[in-house]
Design a protein around this motif. Sequence first.
Motif, PDB file in Angstrom:
ATOM      1  N   LEU A  55       0.862  -1.100   0.122  1.00  0.00           N
ATOM      2  CA  LEU A  55      -0.224  -0.160   0.050  1.00  0.00           C
ATOM      3  C   LEU A  55       1.008   1.231   0.115  1.00  0.00           C
ATOM      4  N   LEU A  56       0.661   1.986  -1.192  1.00  0.00           N
ATOM      5  CA  LEU A  56       1.432   3.424  -1.045  1.00  0.00           C
ATOM      6  C   LEU A  56       0.113   4.610  -0.404  1.00  0.00           C
ATOM      7  N   HIS A  57       0.690   5.058   0.475  1.00  0.00           N
ATOM      8  CA  HIS A  57      -0.173   5.876   0.983  1.00  0.00           C
ATOM      9  C   HIS A  57       0.490   7.637   1.316  1.00  0.00           C
ATOM     10  N   SER A  58      -0.167   8.705   0.774  1.00  0.00           N
ATOM     11  CA  SER A  58       0.510   9.883   0.937  1.00  0.00           C
ATOM     12  C   SER A  58      -0.319  10.820   1.588  1.00  0.00           C
ATOM     13  N   SER A  59       0.033  11.227   2.683  1.00  0.00           N
ATOM     14  CA  SER A  59      -0.934  12.142   3.548  1.00  0.00           C
ATOM     15  C   SER A  59      -0.174  13.152   4.177  1.00  0.00           C
ATOM     16  N   ARG A  60      -0.940  14.403   4.223  1.00  0.00           N
ATOM     17  CA  ARG A  60      -0.306  15.552   5.113  1.00  0.00           C
ATOM     18  C   ARG A  60      -0.455  15.393   6.622  1.00  0.00           C
ATOM     19  N   GLU A  61      -1.092  14.482   7.004  1.00  0.00           N
ATOM     20  CA  GLU A  61      -1.568  14.107   8.353  1.00  0.00           C
ATOM     21  C   GLU A  61      -0.895  12.909   8.839  1.00  0.00           C
ATOM     22  N   LEU A  62      -0.724  12.745  10.138  1.00  0.00           N
ATOM     23  CA  LEU A  62      -0.440  11.485  10.712  1.00  0.00           C
ATOM     24  C   LEU A  62      -1.300  10.597  10.254  1.00  0.00           C
ATOM     25  N   GLY A 113      -2.652   7.741  11.411  1.00  0.00           N
ATOM     26  CA  GLY A 113      -3.599   7.420  12.294  1.00  0.00           C
ATOM     27  C   GLY A 113      -4.392   8.275  12.703  1.00  0.00           C
ATOM     28  N   ARG A 114      -4.230   9.673  12.233  1.00  0.00           N
ATOM     29  CA  ARG A 114      -5.256  10.727  12.553  1.00  0.00           C
ATOM     30  C   ARG A 114      -6.661  10.489  11.973  1.00  0.00           C
ATOM     31  N   HIS A 115      -6.721  10.355  10.845  1.00  0.00           N
ATOM     32  CA  HIS A 115      -7.884  10.454   9.982  1.00  0.00           C
ATOM     33  C   HIS A 115      -8.218   9.168   9.030  1.00  0.00           C
ATOM     34  N   ASP A 116      -7.316   8.381   8.866  1.00  0.00           N
ATOM     35  CA  ASP A 116      -7.575   7.249   7.734  1.00  0.00           C
ATOM     36  C   ASP A 116      -7.259   5.964   8.448  1.00  0.00           C
ATOM     37  N   PRO A 117      -8.357   5.118   8.681  1.00  0.00           N
ATOM     38  CA  PRO A 117      -8.053   3.760   9.184  1.00  0.00           C
ATOM     39  C   PRO A 117      -7.402   2.635   8.228  1.00  0.00           C
ATOM     40  N   LEU A 118      -7.306   3.020   6.927  1.00  0.00           N
ATOM     41  CA  LEU A 118      -6.718   2.079   5.849  1.00  0.00           C
ATOM     42  C   LEU A 118      -5.273   1.748   6.240  1.00  0.00           C
ATOM     43  N   PRO A 119      -4.571   2.585   6.403  1.00  0.00           N
ATOM     44  CA  PRO A 119      -2.904   2.067   6.516  1.00  0.00           C
ATOM     45  C   PRO A 119      -2.992   0.823   7.894  1.00  0.00           C
ATOM     46  N   MET A 120      -3.673   1.026   8.881  1.00  0.00           N
ATOM     47  CA  MET A 120      -3.651  -0.087   9.770  1.00  0.00           C
ATOM     48  C   MET A 120      -4.241  -1.218   9.398  1.00  0.00           C
ATOM     49  N   LEU A 121      -5.434  -1.002   8.451  1.00  0.00           N
ATOM     50  CA  LEU A 121      -6.014  -2.353   7.949  1.00  0.00           C
ATOM     51  C   LEU A 121      -5.039  -3.035   7.039  1.00  0.00           C
ATOM     52  N   ALA A 122      -4.011  -2.383   6.268  1.00  0.00           N
ATOM     53  CA  ALA A 122      -3.092  -2.833   5.567  1.00  0.00           C
ATOM     54  C   ALA A 122      -2.268  -3.677   6.309  1.00  0.00           C
ATOM     55  N   LEU A 123      -1.499  -3.037   7.196  1.00  0.00           N
ATOM     56  CA  LEU A 123      -0.708  -3.749   8.144  1.00  0.00           C
ATOM     57  C   LEU A 123      -1.358  -5.025   8.823  1.00  0.00           C
ATOM     58  N   SER A 124      -2.503  -5.078   9.003  1.00  0.00           N
ATOM     59  CA  SER A 124      -3.178  -6.265   9.716  1.00  0.00           C
ATOM     60  C   SER A 124      -3.318  -7.494   8.597  1.00  0.00           C
TER      61      SER A 124
END
Length: 295
Positions: free
Chosen positions: A185-192, A194-205
């Motif tokens: 998963l490539l993810h580009s964000s201006r925020e931390l 974990g603050r606004h998007d549950p997708l990265p943690m779902l990808a890690l899981s």
Amino acid sequence: MRVLSSSARMKVAFLGRSVFEPHVPRTAEWADLRFFVLGEDGGATAADEARAWGAEACLVFEPQKLGGDVVARLPGMKVGIVPAPFDIFEAVTPLSGFRWLTWPESPVPSELASLPWLQTLPLPVDTRRFTEGPRLQRTGILVPEWASPPAPVLERIRELAPVELLPRGLDPSALLERLEGAGVLLHSSRELLGRHDPLPMLALSRGLLLIADTPFSTDWYVEPEDELLVRGGEDMVRAVDELVRMPGSFHAVRVRAWQKVREAFDASAAFQRLLHDASLLGGVEEHLTRLPSAD
């Protein structure tokens, strides 16, 4: 004192938008669980359904968005789960109707400090939905439309490997299906992250390699380089290039991340601890109110 022991089963209702359903355990040894989707009526129907089911505790995602009348209709102990920081100027009156609240990181904004905060709780995931371990042979690259790298960077990456875009608005089952068929998963964000998007943690899981230009909140202890690659711009392109040339180069990162999520972000364990603490502290306060005054 009321303590949620391992032998005590209770009916626990989770209420929230459908996007939060993958973050709720479908089954648990310690409780009977149901997820109620908050609909167009502001949550009134879901609250009534939880009451009719006989819920003894209600855990509500995005509690700041409910009206006070809906909160009053919720049965049992009411715990609000704030999955991402919100604008403190949002209506927070409904929050006073909850026995306890959680905030996703520390500290809680000073403007909200008077509310009944129980603990810091990053949004967990139902890790039991994916138990086979990372599928390391899968290297397909996913990019969410809402968190895509800049166009020149994405164009360079497309020259190296095929990229599948994740559209907005996928229902949870479709999103999980896409994740389980991919490897990166490539993810580009201006925020931390974990603050606004549950997708990265779902990808890690699900054992994906996360390559992102921002880290998680430091108090979540998801370690850069050990459990995700923090890369932006040309560094992200170089990471994909290395992955294409040497597919096994980041296997250890994927395995460590998958294990970290199972150990620290499992929804069943997280919510069992949460309700145990909520019950225990509620009992302590009731006990203290019965003590004779020192005067």
